[in-house]
Design an enzyme around this catalytic site. Sequence first.
Site, PDB file in Angstrom:
ATOM      1  N   THR A  13       0.831  -1.157  -0.007  1.00  0.00           N
ATOM      2  CA  THR A  13       0.068   0.127   0.017  1.00  0.00           C
ATOM      3  C   THR A  13       0.688   1.183   0.028  1.00  0.00           C
ATOM      4  OG1 THR A  13      -1.799  -1.161   1.072  1.00  0.00           O
ATOM      5  CG2 THR A  13      -1.757   1.396   1.368  1.00  0.00           C
ATOM      6  N   SER A  68       1.580  -7.739  -1.289  1.00  0.00           N
ATOM      7  CA  SER A  68       2.129  -8.649  -0.755  1.00  0.00           C
ATOM      8  C   SER A  68       1.359 -10.065  -0.774  1.00  0.00           C
ATOM      9  CB  SER A  68       2.609  -8.109   0.751  1.00  0.00           C
ATOM     10  OG  SER A  68       1.661  -8.088   1.745  1.00  0.00           O
ATOM     11  N   THR A  99       1.352  -4.712   4.180  1.00  0.00           N
ATOM     12  CA  THR A  99       1.200  -5.162   5.584  1.00  0.00           C
ATOM     13  C   THR A  99       0.549  -6.631   5.464  1.00  0.00           C
ATOM     14  OG1 THR A  99      -0.827  -4.122   5.302  1.00  0.00           O
ATOM     15  CG2 THR A  99       0.942  -2.905   6.347  1.00  0.00           C
ATOM     16  N   ASP A 100       0.074  -7.136   4.531  1.00  0.00           N
ATOM     17  CA  ASP A 100      -0.795  -8.261   4.624  1.00  0.00           C
ATOM     18  C   ASP A 100       0.101  -9.569   4.985  1.00  0.00           C
ATOM     19  OD1 ASP A 100      -3.019  -6.982   3.926  1.00  0.00           O
ATOM     20  OD2 ASP A 100      -3.102  -7.685   1.856  1.00  0.00           O
ATOM     21  N   THR A 175       2.179 -10.160  14.333  1.00  0.00           N
ATOM     22  CA  THR A 175       1.054 -10.468  13.574  1.00  0.00           C
ATOM     23  C   THR A 175       0.314  -9.445  12.837  1.00  0.00           C
ATOM     24  OG1 THR A 175      -0.697 -12.302  13.475  1.00  0.00           O
ATOM     25  CG2 THR A 175      -0.420 -11.166  15.489  1.00  0.00           C
ATOM     26  N   GLN A 286      -4.960 -21.189  18.639  1.00  0.00           N
ATOM     27  CA  GLN A 286      -5.717 -20.144  17.592  1.00  0.00           C
ATOM     28  C   GLN A 286      -6.031 -18.912  18.457  1.00  0.00           C
ATOM     29  OE1 GLN A 286      -9.978 -21.692  17.107  1.00  0.00           O
ATOM     30  NE2 GLN A 286      -8.662 -23.245  16.059  1.00  0.00           N
ATOM     31  N   CYS A 287      -5.486 -19.036  19.778  1.00  0.00           N
ATOM     32  CA  CYS A 287      -5.692 -17.927  20.535  1.00  0.00           C
ATOM     33  C   CYS A 287      -4.730 -16.738  20.218  1.00  0.00           C
ATOM     34  CB  CYS A 287      -5.511 -18.163  22.013  1.00  0.00           C
ATOM     35  SG  CYS A 287      -6.900 -19.187  22.888  1.00  0.00           S
TER      36      CYS A 287
HETATM   37  N1  ASP Z   1      -2.637  -5.303   0.254  1.00  0.00           N
HETATM   38  C1  ASP Z   1      -1.571  -4.486   0.819  1.00  0.00           C
HETATM   39  C2  ASP Z   1      -0.372  -5.632   0.704  1.00  0.00           C
HETATM   40  O1  ASP Z   1      -0.015  -6.098   1.648  1.00  0.00           O
HETATM   41  C3  ASP Z   1      -1.668  -3.902   2.123  1.00  0.00           C
HETATM   42  C4  ASP Z   1      -0.726  -3.027   2.713  1.00  0.00           C
HETATM   43  O2  ASP Z   1       0.082  -2.957   1.960  1.00  0.00           O
HETATM   44  O3  ASP Z   1      -1.081  -2.700   3.727  1.00  0.00           O
HETATM   45  O4  ASP Z   1       0.754  -5.358  -0.062  1.00  0.00           O
END
Ligand code: ASP
Length: 350
Positions: A13, A68, A99-100, A175, A286-287
């Site tokens: 992003t 990503s 971020t993904d 995470t 999974q917690c």
């Molecule tokens: N979909 C984007 C990615 O992971 C989300 C991001 O960058 O925040 O590339």
Amino acid sequence: MSRRIFILYTGGTIGMVNKNPADSKSPLVPQDWESLQDYMPSIQSDGYFQRDKGIEFEYVSLNNISDSSQFTTKDWLRMSHEIESRYEDFDGFVIIHGTDTMAYTASGLSFLMEGLAKPVVITGSQLPISHSRTDATNNLSSAIHIAAADAFDIPAVNEVCICFNDRLLRGNRSTKMSTNDFEGFESPNYGHLAELEERIKVHQRRLLPPTELPFSVHKALNSHVMDIGLFPGLLPHQLENLIGDDSIDGLIIKTYGSGNAPTNDEFVEVLSEAQRKGTFILFITQCFHGGVQLGKYQASKVFDEIGIISGGDMTSEAALAKMMYVLSKTKDPIEVRNLLLQDLRGERSF
Ligand code: ASP
């Protein structure tokens, strides 16, 4: 004294723009970093970092910059190669990433890089750098401070970490928590490595101890690894269909609570049969907080008895990356078990 920082742009992003510039609702797509640098005056040649702090930058973009969500383990190998080939020439490394899957990449790189003695700081943003309220400039600037620590008189964090929204987190403990909050990441089972407030406070006692090993990058990952989550109603034959494939070398099961799962004979037999066929099975929870303690409840004791390996308090991202790393080194049952149970890069506390 000049410091050299290498910046690897991989997409995300942070560097995205609307596909149709006239339509702010059109999908976001990544753009070349060169066209985006103007949004960050402090990194330019007459900007603060270079002019006042003597920091020199070199930028490289991955040739497949992307969202990503498109990355595979091959991209982790590419990123670690870019760092390895410049390791001696730079003091610190910043990776700009979506971020993904940032926490997966951070976990993967932490295992691939053996004997790491320089900072590798991964960052990105929730809003593109061109947005008027972007978090990108703060995140990138903070990441550069951590990567060039001694220019700012702060202790060096010589590990793979994520710098996001004024916090520094161990990469393989992180995470993604939010699709939209600026506070996008957390390390639920480990304290922050640093807080970047008015002053930068590095929590030195939380850092990995200095390594005595020479730096090297491991060149392989076993991608015959899968992770699945339990849910009430999962039938043994569905599990068998999912994992019955002989090519699966490692299976991570996200169990309930501290390692509990259905204990009926059919369910246990599906797991035992997979183990007999050579699949290593690791239980994680999974917690969000806490971890697996096999045998704490009757509902997990049988899994300890049949040789399921406990993932302790590892995140699912770390467990997956570690399984891929360990199973690319050895398939010897005792070695695999020992390596998975051992804390290799600060990824597990028990
Ligand atoms: N979909 C984007 C990615 O992971 C989300 C991001 O960058 O925040 O590339």
